[in-house]
Design a protein around this motif. Structure first.
Motif, PDB file in Angstrom:
ATOM      1  N   LEU A   1       0.825  -1.194   0.000  1.00 52.70           N
ATOM      2  CA  LEU A   1       0.000   0.000   0.000  1.00 52.70           C
ATOM      3  C   LEU A   1       0.857   1.241   0.000  1.00 52.70           C
ATOM      4  CD1 LEU A   1      -2.806  -0.657   2.576  1.00 52.70           C
ATOM      5  CD2 LEU A   1      -3.006  -0.633   0.121  1.00 52.70           C
ATOM      6  N   PHE A   2       2.046   1.089   0.572  1.00 55.92           N
ATOM      7  CA  PHE A   2       2.833   2.288   0.819  1.00 55.92           C
ATOM      8  C   PHE A   2       3.924   2.500  -0.186  1.00 55.92           C
ATOM      9  CE2 PHE A   2       0.621   2.998   4.543  1.00 55.92           C
ATOM     10  CZ  PHE A   2       0.423   1.794   5.146  1.00 55.92           C
TER      11      PHE A   2
ATOM     12  N   THR B   1       5.073   3.015  -4.245  1.00 63.68           N
ATOM     13  CA  THR B   1       4.426   3.485  -5.468  1.00 63.68           C
ATOM     14  C   THR B   1       4.419   2.442  -6.552  1.00 63.68           C
ATOM     15  OG1 THR B   1       6.554   4.382  -6.015  1.00 63.68           O
ATOM     16  CG2 THR B   1       4.930   5.885  -5.113  1.00 63.68           C
TER      17      THR B   1
ATOM     18  N   PRO C   1       0.834  -1.474  -8.916  1.00 64.61           N
ATOM     19  CA  PRO C   1       0.211  -1.040 -10.165  1.00 64.61           C
ATOM     20  C   PRO C   1      -1.286  -1.270 -10.222  1.00 64.61           C
ATOM     21  CG  PRO C   1       1.188  -3.203 -10.457  1.00 64.61           C
ATOM     22  CD  PRO C   1       1.309  -2.855  -8.994  1.00 64.61           C
ATOM     23  N   SER C   2      -1.925  -1.502  -9.104  1.00 64.49           N
ATOM     24  CA  SER C   2      -3.316  -1.925  -9.182  1.00 64.49           C
ATOM     25  C   SER C   2      -4.258  -0.733  -9.162  1.00 64.49           C
ATOM     26  CB  SER C   2      -3.646  -2.842  -8.011  1.00 64.49           C
ATOM     27  OG  SER C   2      -3.426  -2.131  -6.823  1.00 64.49           O
ATOM     28  N   ALA C   3      -4.451  -0.140 -10.282  1.00 67.94           N
ATOM     29  CA  ALA C   3      -5.478   0.896 -10.374  1.00 67.94           C
ATOM     30  C   ALA C   3      -6.588   0.366 -11.245  1.00 67.94           C
ATOM     31  CB  ALA C   3      -4.884   2.161 -10.977  1.00 67.94           C
TER      32      ALA C   3
ATOM     33  N   ARG D   1      -9.324   1.081 -13.626  1.00 66.48           N
ATOM     34  CA  ARG D   1      -9.892   2.145 -14.450  1.00 66.48           C
ATOM     35  C   ARG D   1     -11.024   1.546 -15.247  1.00 66.48           C
ATOM     36  NH1 ARG D   1      -5.829   5.549 -17.077  1.00 66.48           N
ATOM     37  NH2 ARG D   1      -4.115   5.892 -15.652  1.00 66.48           N
TER      38      ARG D   1
ATOM     39  N   LEU E   1     -12.010   2.871 -19.677  1.00 67.74           N
ATOM     40  CA  LEU E   1     -10.945   2.979 -20.678  1.00 67.74           C
ATOM     41  C   LEU E   1     -11.479   2.526 -22.030  1.00 67.74           C
ATOM     42  CD1 LEU E   1      -7.730   1.621 -19.042  1.00 67.74           C
ATOM     43  CD2 LEU E   1      -8.200   3.927 -19.811  1.00 67.74           C
ATOM     44  N   PRO E   2     -11.181   3.273 -23.049  1.00 69.53           N
ATOM     45  CA  PRO E   2     -11.577   2.778 -24.377  1.00 69.53           C
ATOM     46  C   PRO E   2     -10.729   1.566 -24.732  1.00 69.53           C
ATOM     47  CG  PRO E   2     -10.279   4.773 -24.552  1.00 69.53           C
ATOM     48  CD  PRO E   2     -10.517   4.550 -23.095  1.00 69.53           C
TER      49      PRO E   2
ATOM     50  N   ARG F   1      -8.677  -0.649 -26.801  1.00 71.82           N
ATOM     51  CA  ARG F   1      -7.951  -0.488 -28.061  1.00 71.82           C
ATOM     52  C   ARG F   1      -7.504  -1.840 -28.583  1.00 71.82           C
ATOM     53  NH1 ARG F   1      -6.556   5.125 -27.524  1.00 71.82           N
ATOM     54  NH2 ARG F   1      -6.243   5.303 -25.315  1.00 71.82           N
TER      55      ARG F   1
ATOM     56  N   SER G   1      -3.056   0.542 -30.553  1.00 70.79           N
ATOM     57  CA  SER G   1      -2.106   1.018 -29.551  1.00 70.79           C
ATOM     58  C   SER G   1      -0.735   1.223 -30.155  1.00 70.79           C
ATOM     59  CB  SER G   1      -2.021   0.096 -28.346  1.00 70.79           C
ATOM     60  OG  SER G   1      -2.600  -1.129 -28.588  1.00 70.79           O
TER      61      SER G   1
ATOM     62  N   LEU H   1      -0.745   4.445 -31.897  1.00 71.75           N
ATOM     63  CA  LEU H   1      -0.714   5.549 -30.933  1.00 71.75           C
ATOM     64  C   LEU H   1       0.702   5.771 -30.442  1.00 71.75           C
ATOM     65  CD1 LEU H   1      -3.446   5.890 -28.288  1.00 71.75           C
ATOM     66  CD2 LEU H   1      -1.156   6.559 -27.729  1.00 71.75           C
ATOM     67  N   LEU H   2       1.332   4.659 -30.106  1.00 67.11           N
ATOM     68  CA  LEU H   2       2.681   4.772 -29.589  1.00 67.11           C
ATOM     69  C   LEU H   2       3.611   5.378 -30.623  1.00 67.11           C
ATOM     70  CD1 LEU H   2       4.268   4.168 -27.104  1.00 67.11           C
ATOM     71  CD2 LEU H   2       4.846   1.958 -28.031  1.00 67.11           C
TER      72      LEU H   2
END
Lengths: 613, 305
Positions: free
Chosen positions: A425-426, A428, A431-433, A435, A438-439, A441, A446, A449-450
């Motif tokens: 948790l502490f 950074t 990576p568990s966000a 979302r 998200l469209p 792709r 991708s 885009l890159l």
């Protein structure tokens, strides 16, 4: 007598006690009744002093043994009060009379004091016998609890004295009758407990070294006031003086002569706590009696042992510095500079006197409080020493003291480890966000885009050289930022102050509403319970502190009523603001958080009522 | 004599938000942004001879320093450019190019490591403020510069990084470094608001993206001391809500552990940070709440009023 009885009303009262007494230098008699105090001058039919005792606030006695025997009474509405001197021919009878008066008056005065603390307003349960009618105790309350309640009121009064804002709130709410005394103190029992704890602490002995300083009186005489307290302290501090006193008084000299000669003698000057030589103008006359008690100055390298009989003090063998002295005798060296006590020899007696004083103080205070603990340890040690002294020195006796459990290698050290459950948790790098929006792709998209992204970063120079900011956009940006600054400036401009009277009205409304909210939530939310049944049901099972369910419901209802009134009060204030020259919107904005809280409380209350019915 | 000033830029170089920005109205392409940022950096360096700059980049999952470049690079001198500008521009752009080249794929789920970049920048500033003693002892050491950080934000808050972010803010306060934030898109960034407010920096949301340079020079070019006399536009209303530790959601009203002050949105039997067990009596007082982590749920019933 007849006039007096008629004046005092239809009930026949017997005087509790009477005594001859002098008032205003006139001889007469003092009578004490259950409710009043009367003094009649001799030969004059009308009594000069005839007061009701319900306003008596304090009583003062003259010193024991000092003639004449006086008694003074003060009242709440008469601070000067009345002073009487008991005039019986025999001093002992006068004293007896005063004692009987005192005995009768003391409970009365205590009751008055307790009644003073309880609010004089109507509808105050829980306070004992309010000011009128000291003879009728509250029905059902046993006599013993009046003393407890009196003590409780003392506590409350001291808490109020210590916290002026609380006293202001108390005055505003309780004395105007809006809130009862018990309600006010219910949530604040912690304050009362803290006050009681602090009052129960006793002050210890004073630790200053006894050093009576002579004061120069007029005429150049040196004056020292000898009080019994001072005498006691001198005997404790300097047992030599005590011995001298015991041996010489009253045989060789009288007590006053003893003290006179003592303060002039070399013994006193030796015992003084400063190295300043005494004023050079006074000659220290050699005094035959006191000089017998002079001890040689204590300035040898090792201090003179002070215990009676001169026996060697028992020092714990583990701490004895002199234990190995026999090994070092043959050296022929003087003791090192660190082993020599004091830097100058002249200071030594003074330092040793301080040390002895501190030791005596510590022993005395330990003796008073920590006797049990100290004794157990001491006894154990003493027993062990005796066994060691008499028999041979057995090293095993000291193992308990030198073995420290912390140093023994334990496998699991006890202690609470501050384990962080989810260390991720502490950091950074987690990576568990999640979302959700998200469209999606396709891989082709991708990569495209890159690729575009990477192209953007190449070849910066041409774009740098051809950079031309859009003029209109720039001006627009400038305008918007300037307006932001202007708005911020306007908002921070200090507003004209609200007139203090009006502000005070606003603050009292706010504090009163706060108090009602507090009481309301105290009644509504579950209270701290002593023995909760673990099944989670605290209905029936488990004792609940404080009031019963029905009382709480009543209290909640009452508070809800008050809170509903708060809205009207705020509206009245807003209307008043116009007249005072204050912007009413400002006032309404100031009360907005309070109204929010009040609305929330009222909503909860109405929901509960709906659920109950 | 005022001391020199050090500017530290933090750029968010994730492809996805930039792609969105370049398609929004008014559009802002990364190229234009980089050009304007370069002009801004040059302006800062031009203000004073001893001014210095450092740039950090945040990519999905990692952060790195872009200028001064990690390795030493040889820069060919261009006669038409002031050599300081040329050096900085060239070094910076080259690093950016290299880092972006190394991107293998568009990682959509991984948030940019803004906090990592912020931490590295703070460490660099700390190193600048405590310079090693000069080799010649008779010289006075150069005065440490005043530093500030300018953060360009294109994506919303990563509430996962709440705790490390707060730690960064506190260390910035200690170092007396102001954190400015330039918001290029319209997403919610509560933590950046708080960062600006707590460190005394300026928070500026950009509406006219084509005039980015105007915003930069007006709000962010001035040094920290000069800002006291200028009136820098900044956002006044700050949302001070915190994120709960269990779900990383923003909470208005929550429950706080009395030992370690960690915030929870629902009452828990045991604090997850410091493993303190809370007494069941306290939890009962909170009424009809289902306890977190409690296996058999029992309803507490209606509380007697």
């Amino acid at each position: 007598m007849a006039t007096k009885q008629q004046a005092s009303g239809p009930a026949q009262k017997k005087w509790l006690t009477r005594a001859p007494a002098v008032y205003n230098k006139l001889p007469g008699t003092l009578f004490l009744g259950p409710e009043r105090l009367v003094w009649k001058q001799e030969g004059v039919p009308q009594p000069a002093v005839n007061v009701k005792l319900d306003k008596a606030s304090a009583m003062f006695n003259s010193k024991e043994g000092a003639l004449p025997v006086r008694l003074k009474l003060t009242f709440t509405d008469n601070e000067k009060g009345f002073q009487f001197a008991f005039s019986s021919p025999e001093p002992s009878t006068a004293l007896e009379h005063r004692t009987s008066f005192v005995n009768h008056l003391t409970p009365l005065i205590n009751r008055n004091k307790a009644a003073l603390l309880g609010s004089p307003g109507p509808g105050t349960p829980g306070t004992p016998g309010s000011g009128d009618g000291p003879g009728t105790p509250v029905p059902g309350v046993p006599a013993g609890s009046t003393a407890q309640i009196g003590e409780e009121n003392q506590l409350r009064r001291s808490v109020l004295l210590k916290h002026p804002p609380l006293a202001a709130l108390h005055r505003q709410l309780v004395l105007s009758g809006q809130l009862t005394e018990t309600d006010f103190w219910q949530g604040r029992s912690s304050l009362l407990l803290a006050e009681r704890a602090s009052q129960e602490q006793k002050r210890g002995r004073a630790s200053t070294l006894v050093d009576p300083k002579p004061q120069t009186a007029e005429g150049g005489d040196i004056k020292i006031v000898v009080t019994p307290q001072l005498v006691h302290e001198i005997f404790e501090e300097f047992p030599v003086v005590g011995r001298a006193y015991a041996e010489n008084v009253p045989g060789e000299m009288s007590e006053s002569a003893f003290w006179q000669r003592y303060f002039q003698s070399a013994l006193f000057h030796q015992n003084r706590a400063s190295t300043r030589s005494s004023a050079p103008q006074t000659q220290i006359k050699p005094d035959p009696i006191f000089d017998r008690y002079l001890v040689p100055e204590d300035d040898q390298p090792s201090p003179i042992s002070r215990s009676a009989g001169g026996a060697l003090e028992e020092v714990d063998r583990l701490l004895d510095l002199a234990a190995t002295e026999e090994d070092h005798e043959q050296g022929g060296n003087q003791k090192d500079v660190t082993m020599r006590p004091g830097r100058e020899r002249g200071i030594l007696p003074l330092i040793r006197r301080f040390n002895n004083h501190s030791e005596r103080l510590v022993k005395a205070s330990l003796g008073e409080d920590g006797r049990d603990a100290a004794e157990e340890g001491g006894d154990r040690k003493r027993r062990r020493l005796e066994g060691g002294e008499v028999g041979r020195f057995n090293p095993n006796d000291y193992y308990d003291e030198i073995v420290i459990s912390d140093l023994i290698d334990q496998h699991a050290s006890s202690g609470v480890q501050l384990d962080m459950l989810n260390a991720s948790l502490f950091s950074t790098s987690a990576p568990s966000a999640t979302r959700a929006s998200l469209p999606q792709r396709t891989p082709a998209e991708s990569t495209a885009l890159l690729h575009t992204f990477q192209q953007e970063t190449k070849d910066y120079l041409p774009s740098l050289h051809s950079l031309k900011p859009n003029r209109r956009a720039g001006e627009h940006a400038l305008q918007s930022m300037t307006s932001t600054v202007r708005a911020a400036h306007v908002a921070h401009r200090s507003l004209p102050p609200i007139p203090p009277e009006f502000l005070r009205g606003m603050t009292t409304c706010q504090t009163a509403a706060n108090e009602f909210l507090r009481q309301f939530w105290g009644a509504v939310l579950p209270p701290p319970s002593l023995y909760p049944a673990y099944g989670g049901q605290d209905v029936g099972g488990g004792r609940v502190l404080g009031m019963s369910g029905r009382e709480r419901a009543q209290k909640a209802g009452k508070m809800a009523g008050f809170l509903a009134g708060t809205g009207e009060k705020v509206d009245a204030l807003v209307r008043q603001a116009e007249g005072e020259g204050v912007d009413p919107e400002r006032v309404r904005a100031a009360f907005a958080p309070l109204m929010f809280a009040v609305d929330k409380a009222l909503k909860v209350y109405s929901q509960r009522r709906k659920k109950a019915t | 004599m005022s001391s020199p000033s050090h500017l530290s830029l933090i750029l968010d170089l994730t492809p996805v938000p930039w792609d969105a920005l370049s398609h929004s109205t008014p559009p802002l392409r990364l190229k234009d942004f980089l050009a304007q940022a370069l002009v801004f950096i040059n302006a800062h360096l031009a203000l004073r001879n001893e001014n210095s700059v450092s740039v950090f980049g945040a990519l999905p999952g990692r952060s790195m320093i872009l200028y001064p470049p990690a390795g030493s690079t040889q820069v060919e001198a261009d006669e038409n450019t002031f050599h300081v500008f040329g050096q900085v521009d060239e070094g910076f752009m080259r690093s950016v190019e290299q880092e972006v080249e190394d991107l293998q794929e568009v990682e959509e789920d991984v948030p940019p490591a803004l906090v990592g970049a912020l931490t590295k920048s703070l460490c660099y500033i700390n190193r600048l403020s405590n310079p090693p003693p000069p080799s010649n002892p008779s010289e006075a050491p150069p005065p440490p510069p005043h530093s500030r950080i300018l953060l360009f934000s294109v994506s919303p808050d990563a509430s996962v990084a709440y705790i490390p972010f707060m730690n960064c803010i506190f260390s910035a306060q200690k170092l007396k470094v102001a954190i400015d934030v330039c918001k290029l898109d319209e997403s919610e960034v509560i933590f950046l608001h708080q960062a600006c407010h707590l460190t005394g920096g300026a928070f500026v949301p950009i509406t006219q993206r084509e005039a980015l340079l105007q915003y930069l020079s007006m709000c962010f070019l001035s040094e920290t001391e000069t800002r006291k006399t200028l009136a820098v536009p900044t956002l006044d209303k700050v949302d001070f809500r915190a994120a709960c530790f269990c779900h990383k959601e923003i909470v208005d009203i929550g429950y706080v552990c009395s030992v370690c002050l960690s915030i929870f949105c629902q009452p828990v039997l045991e604090c997850s940070t410091c493993r303190t067990k809370f007494s069941p009596d306290t939890l009962l007082r909170f009424g009809n709440m289902n306890l977190n982590g409690h296996a058999h749920t029992h309803s507490n019933g209606t509380v007697t009023a």
